[in-house]
Motif scaffolding. Structure first.
Motif, short mmCIF file in Angstrom:
data_model
loop_
_atom_site.label_atom_id
_atom_site.label_comp_id
_atom_site.label_asym_id
_atom_site.label_seq_id
_atom_site.Cartn_x
_atom_site.Cartn_y
_atom_site.Cartn_z
N TYR A 2 -0.95 -1.21 2.58
CA TYR A 2 -1.64 -0.35 1.62
C TYR A 2 -2.69 0.54 2.29
O TYR A 2 -3.15 1.51 1.70
CB TYR A 2 -2.28 -1.17 0.50
CG TYR A 2 -1.30 -1.49 -0.62
CD1 TYR A 2 -0.81 -0.49 -1.44
CD2 TYR A 2 -0.87 -2.79 -0.85
CE1 TYR A 2 0.08 -0.77 -2.47
CE2 TYR A 2 0.03 -3.09 -1.87
CZ TYR A 2 0.50 -2.07 -2.68
OH TYR A 2 1.38 -2.34 -3.70
N MET B 161 10.29 5.04 -5.24
CA MET B 161 9.02 4.47 -5.73
C MET B 161 9.17 2.99 -6.09
O MET B 161 8.27 2.19 -5.83
CB MET B 161 8.55 5.27 -6.96
CG MET B 161 7.30 4.70 -7.59
SD MET B 161 6.80 5.71 -9.00
CE MET B 161 5.36 4.84 -9.55
N ASP C 20 10.26 0.10 -4.83
CA ASP C 20 10.69 -0.27 -3.48
C ASP C 20 10.87 -1.78 -3.33
O ASP C 20 10.63 -2.35 -2.28
CB ASP C 20 9.73 0.31 -2.42
CG ASP C 20 8.29 -0.13 -2.66
OD1 ASP C 20 8.03 -0.86 -3.64
OD2 ASP C 20 7.42 0.24 -1.85
#
Ligand code: GLC
Length: 471
Positions: A56, A196, A198
């Motif tokens: 992230y 998106m 995933d």
């Protein structure tokens, strides 16, 4: 981590002082800036130190898109240009799998910059070889291409697009998408979890989101210089686009009339001119569909293939169909009607649900592989994602439904600020903060700021190259 001395992203942020939430978006963007060789080149996906996954703190190509558009609109085209360049250069880092030829256009899902004690920098890309589940991000090259086109349209910097490297990259992406493989459809075949969404969610095949992005990518053929041997590729992209649009409008669209036809379909039909082309059995229509689909409304189904319609409503794909002008005007109006009439289900307390409805019990076990992050009404399986506010606002504005855009906006601002920019929300109506959601999720904030820009300056979409017929 960014150094304290880093300058802020914008000298004079356009919405500074507009509201506490907007001020906080700029603060978050500043704290997420990633520098490489002294130049800002991207934003971290999240600034949350407790984020459940290590990556992230990477800059994701798809996450950067909304931020990239804001940077164009607020005078930081240099960052967008640097981002596009870095991503393009990272292509070379892709590892070859033994016994495989490298796909020439694939771009990384994300990257990060490592800095050692002496300050030496190394940049590392992830092509899905490190990401959870090892997924290949098919959508990265598409978001890159669409951002490149927006950059050129907005700044008029055609010289950048005409450099040898960019020309080569665009040719590679288009060639990769247009190459014939095992296909009989004009749509693009992709593995599960390649965009998106995933993680494993039963979205392999021909998901609507990838098809909408595919069309937008094909538009980027207009950046190619015909005289440099690219005319054939331009023509091919143009032709494929026509066929693709027609196919999506005709076979992905679902409304009450279409549903009635499917319900009464004959099956096992052989030959060319058959009505039930994909051999869909009416028993495969899920129970929720006939009661949920209102009259005068419709949407594009999630996926289509042999013997298969995925009836789930996928927001990002449907919204991008409108943003890219892929739907007919009647379909666009009917889709906005659906959102209006099913507001609680699709928007509830936070725009917008990624997928409706959630898959449960044995379906959840089989389709997600019992993924605890994707339990019903959470995360990718029916969670509400704030980033979707920008495609929702863009789609509503393009379809003359400003009322819906304003209504969606009104419920976001204060709640997102109060909750410190979560990645997603949970529950049927998005009332809970996502169980494992990060805070400080940058695209939740940039999605909101971009939506504000779009609401305030109606010609923004056009200036970014998302005009009528994507011109
Ligand atoms: C999650 C999302 C993905 C996003 C990434 C970074 O993996 O599923 O769409 O790009 O987080 O925010």
């Amino acid at each position: 981590m960014p150094e304290k001395t880093q300058p802020p992203c914008f000298d004079k942020p356009k919405y500074a002082g507009y509201s506490p939430a907007m001020d906080d978006v700029y603060r978050l963007m500043d704290s997420a800036l990633i520098y490489y060789q002294g130049q800002a080149v991207g934003l971290m996906a999240s600034t949350d130190h407790r984020a459940p996954a290590d990556n992230y703190s990477d800059c994701f190509v798809r996450d950067f898109f909304s931020a990239g558009l804001i940077m164009l609109l607020e005078g930081r085209a240099d960052i967008v240009r640097a981002f596009l360049t870095v991503i393009m250069q990272l292509r070379g880092q892709q590892e070859t799998l033994e016994g495989q030829q490298i796909a020439p256009g694939v771009l990384p899902a994300s990257f990060r910059v490592y800095r050692d004690a002496e300050g030496n920098e190394t940049i590392m890309a992830d092509f899905g070889d490190r990401a959870i589940g090892r997924v290949a991000p098919v959508d990265s090259m598409m978001w890159w291409a669409v951002l490149l086109r927006a950059y050129v349209r907005y700044t008029g910097d055609a010289a950048f697009a005409q450099t040898t490297e960019i020309q080569r990259m665009v040719r590679m992406i288009l060639s990769l998408c247009l190459q014939s493989r095992f296909e009989v459809f004009p749509t693009l075949l992709v593995p599960d979890a390649s965009f998106m969404i995933d993680r494993r969610m039963g979205v392999n095949g021909h998901p609507i989101e990838i098809q909408a992005l595919f069309d937008m990518t094909l538009c980027c053929a207009d950046l190619l210089i015909p005289e440099e041997g690219s005319q054939w590729l331009i023509d091919l992209a143009h032709r494929r686009r026509e066929i693709l649009r027609h196919y999506l409008q005709r076979y992905y669209w679902l409304d009450m009339d279409v549903l009635n036809r499917i319900y009464r379909y004959s099956t096992e039909m052989f030959g060319e001119d058959v009505e039930n082309l994909f051999n869909i059995y009416s028993d495969s229509i899920p129970d929720w569909v006939p009661d949920w689909l209102p009259d005068g409304a419709g949407y594009f189904v999630g996926n289509l293939g042999p013997g298969r319609i995925d009836f789930r409503f996928f927001s990002q794909g449907n919204l991008l169909m409108l943003v890219g002008d892929l739907a007919s005007p009647e379909q666009a109006a009917a889709l906005m009607n659906l959102i209006e009439q099913r507001w609680d289900d699709l928007i509830g307390r936070m725009p917008m649900k990624l997928v409706y409805p959630a898959i449960k019990s044995h379906e959840w076990r089989l389709i997600t592989g019992s993924d605890p992050k994707n339990i019903p009404w959470s995360y990718h399986n029916g969670g509400n994602w704030p980033v979707l506010i920008w495609p929702l606002v863009a789609a509503a504005l393009k379809s003359n439904r400003r009322d819906l855009a304003e209504r969606a906006w009104a419920i976001t601002e204060q709640r997102l600020l109060r909750d410190a920019w979560p990645e997603y929300y949970d529950g049927r109506y998005g009332r809970l903060m996502g169980r494992r959601a990060n805070v400080g999720q940058v695209w939740s904030a940039t999605g909101l700021l971009l939506a504000r820009h779009l609401l305030d300056e109606p010609d923004t979409l056009e200036r970014l190259g998302f005009g009528r017929d994507f011109s």
